[in-house]
Design a protein around this motif. Structure first.
Motif, PDB file in Angstrom:
ATOM      1  N   UNK A   1       0.555  -1.747   0.197  1.00  0.00           N
ATOM      2  CA  UNK A   1      -0.347   0.296   0.328  1.00  0.00           C
ATOM      3  C   UNK A   1       1.054   1.288  -0.266  1.00  0.00           C
ATOM      4  N   UNK A   2       1.579   1.221  -1.043  1.00  0.00           N
ATOM      5  CA  UNK A   2       2.834   2.377  -0.547  1.00  0.00           C
ATOM      6  C   UNK A   2       1.820   3.451  -1.910  1.00  0.00           C
ATOM      7  N   UNK A   3       2.249   5.498  -1.267  1.00  0.00           N
ATOM      8  CA  UNK A   3       1.857   6.532  -1.728  1.00  0.00           C
ATOM      9  C   UNK A   3       2.987   6.798  -2.568  1.00  0.00           C
ATOM     10  N   UNK A   4       3.197   7.184  -3.693  1.00  0.00           N
ATOM     11  CA  UNK A   4       4.568   7.364  -4.429  1.00  0.00           C
ATOM     12  C   UNK A   4       3.987   8.874  -4.714  1.00  0.00           C
ATOM     13  N   UNK A   5       3.405   8.940  -4.854  1.00  0.00           N
ATOM     14  CA  UNK A   5       2.546  10.334  -5.833  1.00  0.00           C
ATOM     15  C   UNK A   5       2.050  11.283  -4.945  1.00  0.00           C
ATOM     16  N   UNK A   6       1.322  12.268  -5.242  1.00  0.00           N
ATOM     17  CA  UNK A   6       0.056  12.896  -5.292  1.00  0.00           C
ATOM     18  C   UNK A   6      -0.910  12.230  -5.879  1.00  0.00           C
ATOM     19  N   UNK A   7      -1.166  11.504  -6.439  1.00  0.00           N
ATOM     20  CA  UNK A   7      -2.501  11.285  -6.980  1.00  0.00           C
ATOM     21  C   UNK A   7      -2.242   9.558  -6.684  1.00  0.00           C
ATOM     22  N   UNK A   8      -3.138   8.810  -7.108  1.00  0.00           N
ATOM     23  CA  UNK A   8      -3.617   7.603  -6.970  1.00  0.00           C
ATOM     24  C   UNK A   8      -3.099   7.120  -8.753  1.00  0.00           C
ATOM     25  N   UNK A   9      -2.443   7.844  -9.666  1.00  0.00           N
ATOM     26  CA  UNK A   9      -1.621   7.356 -10.743  1.00  0.00           C
ATOM     27  C   UNK A   9      -0.587   6.719 -10.257  1.00  0.00           C
ATOM     28  N   UNK A  10       0.164   6.850  -9.480  1.00  0.00           N
ATOM     29  CA  UNK A  10       1.587   6.358  -8.734  1.00  0.00           C
ATOM     30  C   UNK A  10       1.012   5.827  -7.102  1.00  0.00           C
ATOM     31  N   UNK A  11       0.439   5.138  -7.474  1.00  0.00           N
ATOM     32  CA  UNK A  11       0.209   3.858  -6.270  1.00  0.00           C
ATOM     33  C   UNK A  11       0.926   2.977  -6.767  1.00  0.00           C
ATOM     34  N   UNK A  12       1.756   2.267  -5.661  1.00  0.00           N
ATOM     35  CA  UNK A  12       2.433   1.707  -6.191  1.00  0.00           C
ATOM     36  C   UNK A  12       2.044   0.314  -4.455  1.00  0.00           C
ATOM     37  N   UNK A  13       0.983  -0.926  -5.650  1.00  0.00           N
ATOM     38  CA  UNK A  13       0.653  -2.101  -4.649  1.00  0.00           C
ATOM     39  C   UNK A  13       1.522  -2.694  -3.810  1.00  0.00           C
ATOM     40  N   UNK A  14       2.093  -2.693  -3.773  1.00  0.00           N
ATOM     41  CA  UNK A  14       3.702  -4.068  -3.092  1.00  0.00           C
ATOM     42  C   UNK A  14       4.882  -3.224  -3.140  1.00  0.00           C
ATOM     43  N   UNK A  15       6.048  -3.621  -2.534  1.00  0.00           N
ATOM     44  CA  UNK A  15       7.343  -3.010  -3.034  1.00  0.00           C
ATOM     45  C   UNK A  15       8.108  -4.116  -1.809  1.00  0.00           C
ATOM     46  N   UNK A  16       9.058  -5.501  -2.212  1.00  0.00           N
ATOM     47  CA  UNK A  16       9.647  -5.989  -1.472  1.00  0.00           C
ATOM     48  C   UNK A  16      11.949  -5.256  -2.051  1.00  0.00           C
ATOM     49  N   UNK A  17      12.149  -5.785  -0.534  1.00  0.00           N
ATOM     50  CA  UNK A  17      13.320  -5.064  -0.901  1.00  0.00           C
ATOM     51  C   UNK A  17      13.750  -6.177   0.002  1.00  0.00           C
ATOM     52  N   UNK A  18      15.113  -6.491  -1.242  1.00  0.00           N
ATOM     53  CA  UNK A  18      16.159  -7.635  -0.703  1.00  0.00           C
ATOM     54  C   UNK A  18      17.436  -6.836  -1.576  1.00  0.00           C
ATOM     55  N   UNK A  19      18.653  -6.831   0.101  1.00  0.00           N
ATOM     56  CA  UNK A  19      19.730  -6.380  -0.053  1.00  0.00           C
ATOM     57  C   UNK A  19      19.738  -4.891  -1.541  1.00  0.00           C
ATOM     58  N   UNK A  20      20.408  -5.342  -2.481  1.00  0.00           N
ATOM     59  CA  UNK A  20      20.113  -3.463  -3.263  1.00  0.00           C
ATOM     60  C   UNK A  20      19.341  -3.465  -4.174  1.00  0.00           C
ATOM     61  N   UNK A  21      18.206  -4.619  -3.967  1.00  0.00           N
ATOM     62  CA  UNK A  21      17.170  -4.574  -5.442  1.00  0.00           C
ATOM     63  C   UNK A  21      15.904  -4.335  -4.372  1.00  0.00           C
ATOM     64  N   UNK A  22      14.816  -3.737  -5.847  1.00  0.00           N
ATOM     65  CA  UNK A  22      13.666  -3.082  -5.464  1.00  0.00           C
ATOM     66  C   UNK A  22      12.311  -3.970  -6.235  1.00  0.00           C
ATOM     67  N   UNK A  23      11.784  -4.323  -6.549  1.00  0.00           N
ATOM     68  CA  UNK A  23      10.899  -5.004  -6.962  1.00  0.00           C
ATOM     69  C   UNK A  23       9.055  -3.836  -6.129  1.00  0.00           C
ATOM     70  N   UNK A  24       8.976  -3.441  -7.409  1.00  0.00           N
ATOM     71  CA  UNK A  24       7.345  -2.709  -7.039  1.00  0.00           C
ATOM     72  C   UNK A  24       6.143  -3.566  -7.936  1.00  0.00           C
TER      73      UNK A  24
END
Length: 315
Positions: free
Chosen positions: A175-198
């Motif tokens: 449930x990330x909100x990475x911007x000021x509008x609904x178009x920049x929502x990210x349902x999930x982020x998975x972090x491991x080491x130096x990599x990030x999956x959106x």
């Protein structure tokens, strides 16, 4: 010339103590890209750049740090924080997929009772954070909003029960909100080491699906409102220290995790930096494991990055 061991965090980022907040941010992005292990840097250099930025980007922490410099008590950057030599041959610490998934997490920067972690230990040690964002009444009236929310709930459950248990260092933020509008929502982020999956999600009725890198089609017609491309670009901008890639997962029938099948045109470059992969749940798990585990030191939990992810999940 100053001894390298006397270099401050300003020196790590190539700045003067009078640098503005924007100059700190710009210098950090340049340094993060040049020292990232995926780009030929080293973990030591990269961590020192991240810690320097976390200190100088926060006005109060920077004020205390500046006071410490004046009194000779501020922490100095170690010699490893010097700019990497172009002639040096990096020796990244890579592990096999099985080793990466089995290894217990290592926290960076390290902490102790005398030097507590930069985020609460209860948050740092938890693999699961946040929940899927439930759209309000008017948002539910929009096309695809219900399918997106239902898909996000299924993705969150899939990652929690089928992925996290076998990868102790991975951190899932929903449930990330990475911007000021609904178009920049990210349902999930998975972090491991130096990599990030959106990851974003959609419920997918039966049909023939095709993804050309920009539009998703079902039986030849546009299927759903795909917003993840802009979300991935936004996350790449916010987290330049990470190798960021995106997935849109399509949830079909309950019985087969490898449905629906998604076709790609032969000309599509799936390795492009801003490319988004579209996959069914079974394929998502396989591709996600390969992406995260093949990075350098996938067993590292980057506390500065995790802390910022949590900030965007709380907005």
């Amino acid at each position: 010339m100053a001894n390298p061991s006397d270099r401050t965090y300003y020196g790590v980022l190539g700045l003067s103590p009078e640098a503005t907040a924007k100059q700190v941010k710009d210098a950090y992005r340049r340094a993060a890209r040049s020292t990232h292990p995926d780009a030929g840097g080293t973990a030591e250099l990269f961590h020192e750049v991240a810690v320097a930025y976390e200190t100088l980007a926060d006005p109060e922490r920077r004020r205390r740090y500046d006071q410490g410099i004046g009194g000779g008590t501020a922490r100095r950057a170690p010699e490893a924080a010097r700019a990497p030599s172009r002639s040096a041959t990096p020796t990244p610490d890579r592990t096999s997929d099985d080793e990466a998934f089995a290894r217990q997490p290592v926290y960076e920067p390290p902490f102790s009772p005398q030097s507590p972690p930069i985020i609460p230990l209860t948050l740092a040690g938890s693999q699961l954070h946040g929940t899927a964002r439930q759209p309000g009444f008017f948002a539910r009236m929009g096309a695809g909003s219900g399918a997106r929310y239902d898909g996000e709930r299924r993705t969150a459950a899939l990652l929690e029960h089928r992925f996290l248990a076998g990868f102790p260092a991975a951190r899932l933020v929903n449930g990330l909100q990475v911007g000021d509008d609904a178009g920049t929502e990210a349902g999930h982020a998975v972090l491991a080491g130096y990599r990030l999956a959106v990851i974003d999600s959609l419920q997918a009725p039966p049909g023939n699906y095709r993804w050309d890198g920009q539009a998703l089609r079902r039986n030849g017609r546009i299927a759903g409102d795909v917003r993840i491309i802009e979300s991935v670009r936004r996350v790449q901008d916010l987290f330049p220290e990470c190798n960021v890639q995106g997935w849109l997962v399509l949830h079909g029938g309950e019985g087969n995790p490898f449905e629906p099948i998604v076709d790609y045109p032969p000309s599509l470059d799936k390795s492009a930096l801003t490319s988004v992969h579209v996959a069914n749940p079974g394929t998502l798990l396989r591709e996600l494991k390969k992406f995260l585990a093949s990075g350098p030191q996938p067993y590292v939990v980057q506390l500065p990055v995790l802390g910022r992810l949590l900030h965007y999940a709380e907005r």
